[in-house]
Design a protein around this motif. Structure first.
Motif, PDB file in Angstrom:
ATOM      1  N   ARG A  62      57.144  74.393 -65.025  1.00  0.00           N
ATOM      2  CA  ARG A  62      56.334  75.025 -66.070  1.00  0.00           C
ATOM      3  C   ARG A  62      56.982  76.340 -66.467  1.00  0.00           C
ATOM      4  NH1 ARG A  62      50.488  77.857 -64.951  1.00  0.00           N
ATOM      5  NH2 ARG A  62      50.168  78.773 -67.019  1.00  0.00           N
ATOM      6  N   LYS A  91      52.376  70.706 -72.215  1.00  0.00           N
ATOM      7  CA  LYS A  91      51.902  71.872 -71.481  1.00  0.00           C
ATOM      8  C   LYS A  91      51.134  71.452 -70.228  1.00  0.00           C
ATOM      9  CE  LYS A  91      51.712  75.209 -75.256  1.00  0.00           C
ATOM     10  NZ  LYS A  91      50.927  76.288 -75.896  1.00  0.00           N
ATOM     11  N   CYS A  92      51.418  72.143 -69.129  1.00  0.00           N
ATOM     12  CA  CYS A  92      50.753  71.876 -67.854  1.00  0.00           C
ATOM     13  C   CYS A  92      50.442  73.194 -67.154  1.00  0.00           C
ATOM     14  CB  CYS A  92      51.646  71.041 -66.929  1.00  0.00           C
ATOM     15  SG  CYS A  92      52.196  69.470 -67.602  1.00  0.00           S
ATOM     16  N   CYS A 104      50.460  65.966 -64.395  1.00  0.00           N
ATOM     17  CA  CYS A 104      50.348  67.208 -65.154  1.00  0.00           C
ATOM     18  C   CYS A 104      48.877  67.597 -65.194  1.00  0.00           C
ATOM     19  CB  CYS A 104      50.901  66.981 -66.562  1.00  0.00           C
ATOM     20  SG  CYS A 104      50.608  68.311 -67.743  1.00  0.00           S
ATOM     21  N   GLN A 106      46.123  69.829 -66.729  1.00  0.00           N
ATOM     22  CA  GLN A 106      46.048  70.484 -68.030  1.00  0.00           C
ATOM     23  C   GLN A 106      44.675  71.093 -68.294  1.00  0.00           C
ATOM     24  OE1 GLN A 106      47.021  66.846 -70.230  1.00  0.00           O
ATOM     25  NE2 GLN A 106      48.950  67.789 -70.869  1.00  0.00           N
TER      26      GLN A 106
END
Length: 339
Positions: A62, A91-92, A104, A106
């Motif tokens: 990340r 996005k994580c 992941c 989120q």
């Protein structure tokens, strides 16, 4: 009428003030968000590109650097971690991957509050399935074969350093879709006897290579334990005390973990150790700073972990035998997976 008019005037003024404050807050948040989307001078170079989880000799992590790719899964070569970063657009908050499978964790941003989910990714980072999780993401792992995924979330409190927290640790079979939503469903064998208590918490799962056994932390009555889990028998057996966030070595013989060592501050109580599973003997690593992370094995001789940094977190590595000294790997990075 005069009193009524006065009250109405006060009410109108109050509403106006609140509206102005709210508008200012929104504008400030928007301005701050805009600043976060601007790359910081001198920071790492990051550009959009293609990432696959089967590329060898790379780290996926990340990205924490401020700019348009903050929080995205990003990759660099293991041999050149300071080089330009390739960002995926995914996005994580927490991430891990093995054998072409990624997990992941989120945030799902809502109008009133955020919720969270665990998303299973294929080798091209395409979503295969997702599962709602009941709290703030904390830990994530995938078994060496890529079949099993696990995550830990906070459902009360937000730090392992304190006492006011509760966690949920789940395990998913990505092939069958069978989900164990909480390890609290398993039978516990503590000190050779069956054990039940209302205060049990589990976190930090790490898998063996057989896709059956795993290790995790059990907390109860103010103490923590290393437990060995069996997915077929649905049992958890304590092995020893004072083990948090275990991480099994690639050869399956040792556990890297954080230990609450005596004499350390209450808000920074941990020292990285490595435990030999055959003898249960252990030794501290050369990193003397408090590490609140589930370490990742780079290989059979080196562990990687996160420490606070200017952008949120930086990654370091240290020899697993207690020798040497720590050195930085990546700035503005967290949740690494070595492919």
């Amino acid at each position: 009428m005069t009193r009524l008019r006065t009250r109405l005037l006060v009410l109108v003024c109050a509403v106006t003030v609140l509206a102005v404050v709210a508008a200012a807050s929104v504008l400030h948040a928007a301005a701050r968000s805009d600043r976060l989307d601007v790359a910081t001078p001198g920071g790492p170079a990051v550009a959009a590109g293609r990432i696959t989880l089967t590329d060898r000799h790379r780290i996926v992590f990340r990205n924490m650097a401020w700019g348009p790719h903050r929080d995205e899964l990003t990759t660099v070569p293991v041999a050149a971690p300071a080089g330009a970063r390739t960002a995926s657009g995914v996005k994580c908050l927490r991430f891990y991957a093995a054998s072409g499978t990624g997990v992941c964790l989120q945030a799902v941003h809502g109008a009133l509050q955020d919720t969270y989910r665990a998303t299973i990714l294929d080798r091209s980072l395409k979503e295969q399935a997702h599962y709602a999780v009941p709290g703030i993401p904390s830990r994530a792992r995938v078994s060496p074969s890529g079949r099993l995924a696990t995550w830990t979330v906070f459902v009360g409190g937000d730090s392992y350093a304190g006492t006011n927290f509760s966690t949920r640790a789940a395990i998913l079979d990505t092939r069958t879709g069978e989900l164990v939503p909480s390890l609290e469903e398993f039978a516990i064998r503590k000190d050779g006897r069956s054990y039940r208590a209302a205060d049990v918490n589990f976190w930090g799962v790490t898998f063996a290579a057989d896709d059956r056994h795993f290790y995790a932390t059990l907390a109860t009555k103010g103490r923590t334990y290393l437990v060995r889990g069996d997915l077929q028998e649905r049992t958890l057996t304590t092995l020893r005390t004072n083990v948090e966030c275990p991480s099994l070595s690639p050869d399956g013989t040792r556990i890297a973990y954080k230990s609450r060592d005596e004499g350390l501050p209450a808000d920074a109580p941990w020292r990285l150790h490595v435990l030999d599973l055959s003898t249960l003997a252990d030794h501290p690593l050369a990193e003397t700073r408090s590490v609140d992370d589930q370490a990742v094995w780079k290989d059979d001789t080196t562990v990687t972990y996160a420490l606070p940094g200017d952008f949120g977190a930086d990654l370091y590595e240290v020899p697993a035998d207690g020798s040497g000294r720590p050195h930085p790997v990546l700035t503005a990075a967290v949740s690494p997976a070595y492919l």
